[in-house]
Design a protein around this motif. Structure first.
Motif, PDB file in Angstrom:
ATOM      1  N   GLN A  44     -36.713 -13.462  33.756  1.00 40.19           N
ATOM      2  CA  GLN A  44     -35.891 -12.802  32.742  1.00 40.19           C
ATOM      3  C   GLN A  44     -36.383 -13.215  31.356  1.00 40.19           C
ATOM      4  N   THR A  45     -36.491 -12.255  30.469  1.00 37.55           N
ATOM      5  CA  THR A  45     -36.822 -12.595  29.080  1.00 37.55           C
ATOM      6  C   THR A  45     -35.571 -12.648  28.215  1.00 37.55           C
ATOM      7  N   HIS A  46     -34.542 -11.874  28.598  1.00 36.30           N
ATOM      8  CA  HIS A  46     -33.339 -11.802  27.775  1.00 36.30           C
ATOM      9  C   HIS A  46     -32.108 -11.594  28.662  1.00 36.30           C
ATOM     10  N   HIS A  47     -30.929 -11.883  28.094  1.00 31.91           N
ATOM     11  CA  HIS A  47     -29.668 -11.461  28.672  1.00 31.91           C
ATOM     12  C   HIS A  47     -29.137 -10.263  27.900  1.00 31.91           C
ATOM     13  N   SER A  48     -28.152  -9.600  28.483  1.00 29.67           N
ATOM     14  CA  SER A  48     -27.660  -8.337  27.928  1.00 29.67           C
ATOM     15  C   SER A  48     -27.203  -8.460  26.484  1.00 29.67           C
ATOM     16  N   GLU A  50     -27.922 -10.672  24.250  1.00 29.83           N
ATOM     17  CA  GLU A  50     -29.016 -11.023  23.343  1.00 29.83           C
ATOM     18  C   GLU A  50     -29.743  -9.774  22.880  1.00 29.83           C
ATOM     19  N   ILE A  51     -29.881  -8.826  23.794  1.00 31.24           N
ATOM     20  CA  ILE A  51     -30.538  -7.564  23.429  1.00 31.24           C
ATOM     21  C   ILE A  51     -29.675  -6.787  22.452  1.00 31.24           C
ATOM     22  N   ASN A  54     -29.532  -8.472  18.979  1.00 30.94           N
ATOM     23  CA  ASN A  54     -30.803  -8.524  18.237  1.00 30.94           C
ATOM     24  C   ASN A  54     -31.565  -7.202  18.343  1.00 30.94           C
ATOM     25  N   LEU A  58     -35.642  -6.096  18.520  1.00 33.59           N
ATOM     26  CA  LEU A  58     -36.157  -5.778  19.853  1.00 33.59           C
ATOM     27  C   LEU A  58     -36.410  -4.288  20.090  1.00 33.59           C
ATOM     28  N   VAL A  63     -38.605  -5.803  27.451  1.00 32.97           N
ATOM     29  CA  VAL A  63     -37.752  -6.919  27.878  1.00 32.97           C
ATOM     30  C   VAL A  63     -37.569  -6.827  29.380  1.00 32.97           C
ATOM     31  N   ILE A  65     -34.473  -7.934  32.279  1.00 30.86           N
ATOM     32  CA  ILE A  65     -33.161  -8.521  32.557  1.00 30.86           C
ATOM     33  C   ILE A  65     -32.944  -8.548  34.068  1.00 30.86           C
ATOM     34  N   LYS A  87     -23.933 -12.939  30.646  1.00 27.59           N
ATOM     35  CA  LYS A  87     -23.494 -12.784  29.266  1.00 27.59           C
ATOM     36  C   LYS A  87     -22.663 -11.535  29.026  1.00 27.59           C
TER      37      LYS A  87
END
Length: 499
Positions: A44-48, A50-51, A54, A58, A63, A65, A87
């Protein structure tokens, strides 16, 4: 009734068919060499959130998830699904032309509840919803059960407590409660660490379960061929450490009391006890008030906390009343004017307060407090100077030896903590234990037994010490506006279904 039974049977048949279909899908995946349970990891690069938080940085970037499919709309060559992670959740746009015809055919067979990994670019739909345009979808785990229907949710409290894993999936506010619980405990640790306290661990399996008025659970230690108990308190071992020269110690841990279950009590619960040398119960009051204020500010962002119909103000100084003054304030009765036990029992008879033959004046004062005062203590209130009869481990007040230097903090009519100027006189402590043994002989299963090793520690010498025990679960209830202790325990005690 017959029609209802027919409908229930039909419903069970429908569910069984749906479950059968899910297992058939899994079997088909395995036959095609696509068994999801062989996958061991996913990057995983990100959580929901965070996207979403940001998006400006982004937008247009790739990404990945991972989470659970909570809803799915298939529309020919393109589909939407909503994926939930720890998240929050985020929408994904899945198109055949982007992920390939074979992968899209697989995706269309995925079910709500399946766990997936989605890699793709961040964009906004025509309705301005931040989403992921999928370039690759990976099935990470096949759900063989059916989640509760999303619109109605999971509301049956018995099922919620027994299947907390489903409760966490379906009810966002439940997950938020337990995230906040973790933050509360972390905040307490930071506060105490900054005050110079040392966190320690003490035994859970003990030969003498002392330090509180409670019935212990009993078990047997096979290797030693001894009957032992689960601890009901942390007190007596932590005091041994004060004797040993550790001036500020605390422990956060499970304790076990063989008692009933209700909205405030669970047989196993989280207790924090701390002990500080060279201070008294006044020092414990100051520390408690500062800690509650600090934790509320750090975790909730405010010292004014909603709880049920009330707004609890942790920002202003907490009220401080002796137990005698509290009873006098709310009943008009001054126990300083009650000469002896006989007069106290006569008053109890007049006010219809139930007591036992063994009870003395101090016990009856405590019963009056419980009957007429406790329910009125909504805003933070310290109740000081308890009768010696109900406080076997507490230092007497020098000017009033029938009472001890003890307080309890009440908020929302609930006891939040219990603190003492600790008894460090080994001779007095031995006499208190004798009195407890007498109560035990009279059938009081909650009375303390004499602890000879603890008395030996006191004879070596314990400095003047302030000590306190906090019910962590009740603090979490307060700061999360939860009405029952089961709402803040991930796995509360429940009667077995096969009993």
């Amino acid at each position: 009734m017959a029609e209802q039974n027919k409908q229930n049977q039909q419903g069970e048949q429908d569910i069984n068919q749906l479950l059968k279909v899910r297992r058939e899908k899994l079997e088909a995946l395995r036959e095609a060499g696509k068994d999801p349970f062989t996958i061991t990891k996913y990057e995983q690069t990100h959580h929901s959130t965070e996207i979403k938080d940001n998006y400006d940085e982004l937008e247009g970037k790739t990404v990945s998830i991972a989470g659970r499919i909570m809803s799915k709309r298939v529309m020919g060559k393109a589909s939407f699904c909503n994926v939930q992670d720890v998240k929050g959740n985020i929408q994904s746009y899945v198109a055949r032309d982007s992920i390939g015809e074979e992968s899209y055919a697989d995706f269309k067979k995925y079910d709500v509840g399946d766990l997936v990994g989605i890699e793709g670019t961040v964009f906004k739909t025509k309705t301005e919803e931040i989403s992921i345009h999928a370039e690759k979808v990976t099935l990470l785990s096949k759900s063989l059960q059916i989640l509760p229907e999303k619109y109605h949710g999971l509301t049956n409290t018995d099922i919620r407590y027994r299947q907390r894993y489903t409760d966490l999936i379906m009810n966002e506010e439940v997950k938020d409660t337990f995230v906040k619980r973790s933050r509360i405990i972390s905040s307490i640790r930071r506060f105490l660490d900054d005050q110079g306290f040392m966190e320690v661990e003490t035994p859970m399996l003990v030969s003498n379960a002392g330090g509180a008025a409670a019935r212990p659970f009993e078990t047997h230690y096979n290797a030693l061929d001894e009957d032992i108990k689960l601890r009901i308190s942390l007190e007596l071992y932590l005091k041994r450490l004060i004797v040993g020269g550790l001036e500020k110690v605390y422990e956060i841990g499970r304790v076990f009391r063989n008692e009933g279950l209700d909205t405030r009590h669970n047989p196993e619960f989280t207790l924090m006890e701390l002990y500080q040398a060279y201070t008294d119960y006044n020092g414990m009051m100051d520390l408690t008030e500062n800690m509650f204020r600090h934790v509320a500010e750090e975790v909730c962002g405010t010292t004014t906390i909603p709880y049920g119909e009330y707004m609890i103000d942790l920002g202003k100084p907490f009220e401080r009343l002796t137990m005698i003054d509290a009873v006098k304030k709310y009943t008009g009765i001054d126990f300083d004017q009650i000469p002896d036990t006989a007069a106290a029992k006569k008053l109890a008879d007049e006010k219809e307060v139930h007591y036992e033959d063994r009870h003395t004046k101090g016990d009856i004062l405590s019963l009056f407090f419980e009957e007429f005062v406790e329910e009125k203590l909504i805003q933070p209130t310290f109740i000081l100077d308890h009768p010696v009869e109900i406080s076997p481990l507490t230092k007497r007040k020098p000017d009033k030896p029938d009472y001890v230097e003890r307080f309890e903090l009440f908020i929302t009519a609930r006891e939040m903590c219990n603190a003492y100027s600790e008894l460090n006189d080994p001779i007095d402590q031995r006499e208190r234990f004798k009195a407890q043994e007498a109560l035990l002989a009279q059938g009081d299963e909650e009375a303390n037994r004499t602890d000879e090793d603890f008395l030996n520690a006191l004879e070596i010498g314990m400095p003047p010490t302030g000590g306190i025990g906090y019910g962590i679960d009740r603090l979490v209830m307060l700061l999360t506006n939860s009405p029952a202790i089961r709402d803040v325990l991930l796995f509360p005690t429940m009667k077995s279904l096969d009993k």
